[in-house]
Design a protein around this motif. Sequence first.
Motif, short mmCIF file in Angstrom:
data_model
loop_
_atom_site.label_atom_id
_atom_site.label_comp_id
_atom_site.label_asym_id
_atom_site.label_seq_id
_atom_site.Cartn_x
_atom_site.Cartn_y
_atom_site.Cartn_z
N TYR A 296 0.85 -1.18 0.00
CA TYR A 296 0.00 0.00 0.00
C TYR A 296 0.89 1.24 0.00
O TYR A 296 1.90 1.31 0.69
CB TYR A 296 -0.96 -0.03 1.20
CG TYR A 296 -2.00 1.06 1.13
CD1 TYR A 296 -2.88 1.15 0.05
CD2 TYR A 296 -2.11 2.02 2.13
CE1 TYR A 296 -3.82 2.16 -0.03
CE2 TYR A 296 -3.06 3.03 2.06
CZ TYR A 296 -3.90 3.09 0.98
OH TYR A 296 -4.84 4.11 0.90
N TYR B 104 -7.05 7.32 -6.16
CA TYR B 104 -6.82 6.82 -4.79
C TYR B 104 -6.68 5.29 -4.87
O TYR B 104 -7.55 4.62 -5.41
CB TYR B 104 -8.04 7.23 -3.95
CG TYR B 104 -8.04 6.84 -2.50
CD1 TYR B 104 -6.93 7.04 -1.69
CD2 TYR B 104 -9.20 6.31 -1.92
CE1 TYR B 104 -6.97 6.71 -0.34
CE2 TYR B 104 -9.24 5.99 -0.58
CZ TYR B 104 -8.12 6.18 0.21
OH TYR B 104 -8.16 5.85 1.55
N CYS C 45 -13.78 10.42 -8.38
CA CYS C 45 -13.47 11.12 -7.14
C CYS C 45 -13.35 12.60 -7.45
O CYS C 45 -12.55 13.00 -8.29
CB CYS C 45 -12.15 10.58 -6.58
SG CYS C 45 -11.55 11.45 -5.13
N ASN D 98 -8.50 13.27 -5.55
CA ASN D 98 -7.23 12.83 -5.00
C ASN D 98 -6.64 11.93 -6.07
O ASN D 98 -7.28 10.93 -6.42
CB ASN D 98 -7.44 12.05 -3.70
CG ASN D 98 -6.15 11.50 -3.16
OD1 ASN D 98 -5.07 11.92 -3.55
ND2 ASN D 98 -6.25 10.52 -2.27
N SER E 267 -13.51 12.97 7.82
CA SER E 267 -12.06 13.00 8.03
C SER E 267 -11.45 14.34 7.68
O SER E 267 -10.70 14.92 8.45
CB SER E 267 -11.38 11.92 7.19
OG SER E 267 -11.48 10.67 7.82
#
Length: 409
Positions: free
Chosen positions: A15, A131, A183, A187, A248
């Motif tokens: 990741y 992302y 998105c 991002n 967030s």
Amino acid sequence: MATININYDKLGAGYLFPEIARRAKAFAEKHPGVELHRLGIGDTTQPLAPSVVRALQDAAERLSKGDTYTGYGDYEGEKFLREAIRDAYRERKVEIELDEIFVSDGAKSDSGNIQTIFGPENIIAVQDPAYPVYVDTNVMAGRTESFNTVTGQYAGIVYMPCHEHNDFFPELPSEKVDLIYLCSPNNPTGAVATKQQLTQFVEYARQLKAVIIFDAAYSAFISDARLPRSIYEIPGADECAIEVNSFSKSAGFTGVRLGWSVVPKSLITEDAPASKLNALWYRRQSTFFNGASNIVQYGGAAALSPKGRRECQAIVDYYMQNARIIRDGLTSLGLACFGGDNAPYIWAKTPNGVRSWDFFDKLLREAHVVTTPGSGFGPAGEGFIRFSAFGRRESTERAMASIRAHLKT
Ligand code: PGU
């Protein structure tokens, strides 16, 4: 004999963010005393809004007494929070019913888990760059072949390139696809889709009975009133789109954890009449997930109250000022920069076509600045580097000063 999910072995790399943290840590260990400026991961740094803190404290206090203690809540989230979310959509003239909202622990879980309610044969389309969760979770679910190290792509996924020449918003896929991840604000590119751009995709999806998974985690960073903050601002999107969002970035809940998804009852696919996908998502969530923390849900509702919104907006404005500092600093050094207007990321072209990871290493070595290499988001991100505006002001300013003083071009 137990066996593993061999799809995990198809994953091309670890990741992205742990790999960045690993390189930053290795550098720090080799150079003790050197101060690192962290503009890598999009992680919030400013304290929670006072109204949110008070709501969290009050909720914890209620749990301390027998007569106000509560245990498991509704699987889909506390009603008061879903009402607050519904009311926030209503301000954008979007009508969503309470049983179409599913409260969660964040947009990562939702954008990763949502694919489980779709068949294994669905063809996935992603923006490139994107992302990494959208691609990686579909690899784990077995919807792809192996990773091609030359192209940087997985066979079986349709990549929709986002370049400077298409304003970092993709053209419609030329082949038939079933699940489309979009998105916006984006991002990593910081581009924000216009109503016209989203309308094209909504029309395409409705025609093909495809489903759009729309990640609006950064919607609070849109200040231009003409730009859509939700895909449901586009007529017909309720028939073809799922939306995920999060507290967030809008309220600093990266550690607190809270988000939501919207699965409209009017959403349909070839084999799913109205209400079916909504029911499947409820079934999935109520089986795998026991709900977001009750304390935190009170914090989320406070963040959506008029006072909480004003306080959170001030924090968003603070990050957007960082975005301007980063973009102005990089532009003055001659780097071509995108994003940062209605999004907390600056997407900068590396000088002289240097590869993303090489420029990442150079910024770390020479300026002690941690960033995110564009190629980590997909092959079309090669030659770009992402700067996050979520740092502290002082550290953002020091990072830019250090780049100006030490980066050898
Ligand atoms: N969706 C998008 C588009 C994101 O960029 C992020 C976080 C999330 C969802 C996750 O939201 P939560 O609600 O907090 O779960 N992206 C950050 C952090 C990296 C990560 O691993 O999530 C980033 O730097 O890209």
